[in-house]
Design an enzyme around this catalytic site. Structure first.
Site, PDB file in Angstrom:
ATOM      1  N   LYS A 324      16.787 -23.860 -13.293  1.00 57.37           N
ATOM      2  CA  LYS A 324      17.574 -24.521 -14.729  1.00 57.37           C
ATOM      3  C   LYS A 324      16.407 -25.050 -15.444  1.00 57.37           C
ATOM      4  CE  LYS A 324      20.508 -27.689 -14.740  1.00 57.37           C
ATOM      5  NZ  LYS A 324      21.902 -28.398 -14.896  1.00 57.37           N
ATOM      6  N   ARG A 329      13.158 -24.511 -20.508  1.00 51.86           N
ATOM      7  CA  ARG A 329      11.962 -24.541 -21.428  1.00 51.86           C
ATOM      8  C   ARG A 329      11.375 -23.389 -21.880  1.00 51.86           C
ATOM      9  NH1 ARG A 329      12.847 -28.907 -18.191  1.00 51.86           N
ATOM     10  NH2 ARG A 329      11.820 -30.917 -18.524  1.00 51.86           N
ATOM     11  N   GLN A 472      12.724 -35.829 -18.417  1.00 48.76           N
ATOM     12  CA  GLN A 472      13.580 -35.521 -19.961  1.00 48.76           C
ATOM     13  C   GLN A 472      13.084 -36.287 -21.001  1.00 48.76           C
ATOM     14  OE1 GLN A 472      17.711 -35.803 -19.268  1.00 48.76           O
ATOM     15  NE2 GLN A 472      18.087 -34.195 -18.040  1.00 48.76           N
ATOM     16  N   ASP A 618      17.824 -35.014  -8.353  1.00 47.24           N
ATOM     17  CA  ASP A 618      18.954 -34.138  -8.442  1.00 47.24           C
ATOM     18  C   ASP A 618      19.485 -33.774  -7.169  1.00 47.24           C
ATOM     19  OD1 ASP A 618      19.282 -34.331 -11.105  1.00 47.24           O
ATOM     20  OD2 ASP A 618      18.108 -32.454 -11.613  1.00 47.24           O
ATOM     21  N   LYS A 645      23.925 -40.011 -14.280  1.00 46.80           N
ATOM     22  CA  LYS A 645      23.742 -38.659 -14.077  1.00 46.80           C
ATOM     23  C   LYS A 645      25.154 -38.047 -14.659  1.00 46.80           C
ATOM     24  CE  LYS A 645      19.713 -37.353 -12.842  1.00 46.80           C
ATOM     25  NZ  LYS A 645      18.757 -36.440 -13.527  1.00 46.80           N
ATOM     26  N   ARG A 690      26.956 -31.075  -8.888  1.00 47.51           N
ATOM     27  CA  ARG A 690      26.277 -31.071  -7.460  1.00 47.51           C
ATOM     28  C   ARG A 690      27.211 -31.852  -6.522  1.00 47.51           C
ATOM     29  NH1 ARG A 690      21.668 -29.192  -8.776  1.00 47.51           N
ATOM     30  NH2 ARG A 690      20.531 -29.496 -10.988  1.00 47.51           N
TER      31      ARG A 690
END
Length: 737
Positions: A324, A329, A472, A618, A645, A690
């Site tokens: 992802k 990007r 980020q 993550d 998150k 998740r």
């Protein structure tokens, strides 16, 4: 069903009025449904067919007796009917209508009454048929479709509620909208398409060879022009009633058509392709939202449930969807590059698609995605255009944070917003350093979305020592640094994923990396390239943990990205004793890739090294499951980032694992987990993909079914998760609440 009013008078027993009356009768709404029509035969037919309970013998008497009156008459006739019934209305009688324009209906009421009665609640059902008359009345005409009511500022709340309830009895979805906004929206979505269909058929019918034109017309022509078969008199009235909004929409369409004509004349392929790709993407996007009808169900409001049965196996060879982070990007840098960038393996989940749509909105021509392939026609660093409105990024924190850096340097103003979950996530961590660079950026309440960015601000380079590790934030500042005067540098307290640095270099842009410091200067350019997106290690993690905790497992995951800044999960699983090996290691487009084979071996609890935490941030929800199935104690510290998150992932995992019988204690920056047995139970993912997927794999070691609520957002990062889980041997299905 109890009555909400005692007596309803429907004036006008055409298709809409008759269908409303019939639906109210069949739903046992509890009121006597009286019908009135100038044509007495229509009333008699309505009574005979069971459309109405009674036919009005005299309009004055029925008006005085009615609790609620529905004006189901043509828009043009509304004023005359109001004049006719005005002397006979009693205090508190509720009025509503069904006209497709609302501004002129309100104006008519003002002319008749002086001031619009506070019990007059204009309405518009978005439903219809090419049939007409009371004999065509269909009690299901509104079921599952939208009805818009347009209460005025002084409208009586009780009257509004009763009109709302009336439409809900028919099965309609009732929405509320401002009068002026209603007329503008309907001019664009209903009135304009009808004008185009009428005009096209009329134009072609005037051609000398019109017979051949219509004889050989394909299905698309018939589909598009079907609405030209609508009632001409009605549409004549609609055009006059909604004149100004319709003219504005006709002007916009004419301007767009002129641009397309110029592109065809000049052979401007990019212009044509941009129009066609944006239109195709927009139609698909809105079709998903509206479920191909005038009704809609917002996915985020559904309680999508996973039911995972105990036991199962984990074996085989699979490839999970593309990474992802790299997918995001690839769109961003491909759009800013010069030339056409070809992407394969693109993740077609909602987060990455939000980034793709954002750049389409800013004028970038993007073909696809089609089976993971995307072609991006780059516009260069200074080629982005102002979007037509706020950019909506859904649930994607990556999109909103990285775009905030890029958009801070543009010449146009922008606003970035997202869904309810994203609206809770902190944005000052990017806004503060951007302001130090000279950006003018405003966050919402509590430093959260939406973000409002003022364009035309000259940026200056800064050095920024990040207070906490965040890829980020680092990437956001690097993108802003492409435009800032001088050299922008960022020092991070711990290593984070370096996809932005690697991809910038892949596009030919110089990036200087010295230990924990990353620097980028302005003045360069990006050159289009080819990108093969590796399989996402975050998505692979669920299967790595599944195999690690399941006796007899033997699983191979192909083409997985093993970027050094992302391999924390591999390192942590190895420290816990997992039997894991990397095969066929190679480099693809600047990113290291390998096939990962993992077989079952008993896991043991560990103290997770803090230097590995940012490399697996993550992946911790799945790692919590591994720890709960390991022998001994696992301690996680330094992971406070998990609390901000998509959900508070620490608390969500603590609550869920406790519900399954695990011995776990949450801490401000992690958790202490004692390995042991898990039983079945009900857990909540809090809309976090998740969390949902992690509890799914927990069932491999549970003694009973695990019911997982709030799983809708699995589509944001892993659309094929359930299918792949079933393929390797998990017993999981989407269930019913």
């Amino acid at each position: 069903m109890s009555s909400w009013v005692n007596r309803v008078l429907v004036i006008g027993l055409g298709l809409i009025g008759g269908s409303l009356a019939k639906a109210l009768r069949e739903q046992n709404a509890g009121a006597c449904i009286v019908g009135y029509d100038r044509d007495e035969k229509e009333m008699q037919t309505g009574l005979r067919l069971g459309v109405i309970d009674e036919m009005a013998t005299g309009l004055p008497e029925e008006v005085s007796r009615a609790d609620l009156i529905v004006l189901a008459v043509p828009v043009k006739a509304t004023e005359a009917v109001l004049e006719q019934i005005k002397p006979h209305l009693t205090d508190g009688t509720i009025l509503t209508d069904v006209g497709s324009t609302k501004g002129n209906v309100v104006e008519a009421a003002e002319r008749v009454f002086g001031t619009v009665p506070n019990t007059f609640i204009p309405g518009h059902p978005i439903a219809g048929s090419e049939k007409s008359g009371v004999a065509a009345a269909d009690s299901q005409l509104f079921n599952g479709y939208k009805v818009i009511i347009t209460p005025l500022p002084d409208s009586d709340p009780d009257a509004t509620a009763k009109v709302d309830q009336m439409w809900r009895y028919t099965g309609a979805e009732v929405l509320s909208m401002d009068v002026a906004r209603h007329d503008e929206v309907l001019a664009a979505t209903s009135h304009l398409p009808h004008m185009l269909a009428f005009s096209l058929v009329d134009t072609l019918a005037r051609e000398e060879e019109n017979l051949d034109i219509f004889r050989y017309a394909a299905g698309g022509f018939r589909d598009f022009t079907r609405i030209a078969g609508s009632d001409p008199t009605m549409w004549h009235d609609v055009c006059l009633a909604n004149k100004e909004p319709l003219l504005r929409q006709l002007d916009r369409f004419t301007a767009g058509l002129a641009r397309l004509r110029t592109a065809i004349e000049e052979g401007d392929g990019d212009m044509m392709l941009g129009t066609f790709t944006r239109a195709k993407a927009a139609r698909e996007h809105f079709s998903r939202i509206l479920s191909d009808t005038a009704s809609s169900n917002n996915m985020n409001n559904e309680n999508v449930i996973f039911r995972a049965q105990p036991g199962g196996s984990v074996a085989g060879t699979i490839r999970v969807p593309g990474d992802k982070s790299i997918s995001h990007r690839s769109i961003m840098l491909g759009s800013l590059a010069e030339g056409i960038t070809e992407v394969s393996g693109f993740l077609e989940g909602e987060d990455a698609l939000a980034t793709l749509q954002a750049f389409r909105d800013m004028g970038v021509v993007i073909e696809g995605p089609n089976q993971g392939k995307v072609r991006i026609h780059g516009v260069g660093l200074n080629g982005l255009q102002a979007p037509p409105g706020p950019i909506y990024v859904g649930n994607s924190g990556t999109t909103i944070r990285l775009l905030s850096g890029l958009l801070s340097a543009q010449q146009f103003d922008t606003e970035l917003s997202g869904d309810e979950s994203l609206a809770k996530r902190p944005m000052e961590r990017v806004a503060k350093p951007l302001r130090l660079m000279g950006a003018e950026i405003e966050t919402g309440e509590g430093g959260r979305p939406p973000l409002k960015i003022t364009g035309g601000q000259p940026l200056k380079a800064i050095h920024y020592d990040m207070p906490m590790a965040s890829a980020q934030v680092k990437s956001c500042l690097m993108l802003a640094g492409l435009y800032a005067d001088g050299t922008t540098s960022v020092t991070e307290p711990a290593p984070t994923r370096d996809h932005t640095e690697r991809m910038l270099q892949g596009f030919g842009y110089a990036v200087d990396v010295e230990g924990s410091k990353v620097s980028v200067s302005n003045g360069g350019k990006l050159t289009a390239t080819e990108i093969d997106v590796p399989a996402d290690i975050s998505s692979a993690t669920f299967f790595l943990v599944a195999a690690a905790i399941t006796p007899g497992s033997d699983l191979t995951l192909e083409h997985v990205g093993i970027n050094p800044t992302r391999v924390g999960v591999i390192n942590i699983l190895k420290l816990m004793g997992a039997d894991l090996e990397l095969l066929n290691e190679r480099e693809v487009g600047g990113e290291p890739v390998a096939d990962i084979r993992i077989r079952y071996a008993p896991l043991k609890g560990i103290r997770v090294p803090e230097d590995q935490v940012p490399l697996a941030i993550d992946e911790f929800p799945a790692l919590f499951i591994a720890a709960a199935c390991a022998e001994g104690e696992t301690v996680v510290t330094g992971a406070e980032e998990l609390r901000v998150k998509e959900s508070d992932r620490i608390q969500a995992m603590v609550d869920g694992l406790k519900a399954l019988g695990a011995d776990i204690e949450g801490t401000p920056d992690g958790a202490i987990i004692q390995g042991g047995e898990l039983h079945g139970g009900e857990v909540f993912a809090h809309g976090d993909h998740r969390i949902a997927m992690s509890f799914t794999i927990a069932a491999l070691r549970s003694t009973g079914e695990i019911k997982i609520n709030d799983c809708a957002n699995v589509a944001t990062s892993f659309p094929t998760f359930i299918e792949l889980a079933q393929e390797v041997g998990l017993n999981v299905i989407k269930g019913d609440s």
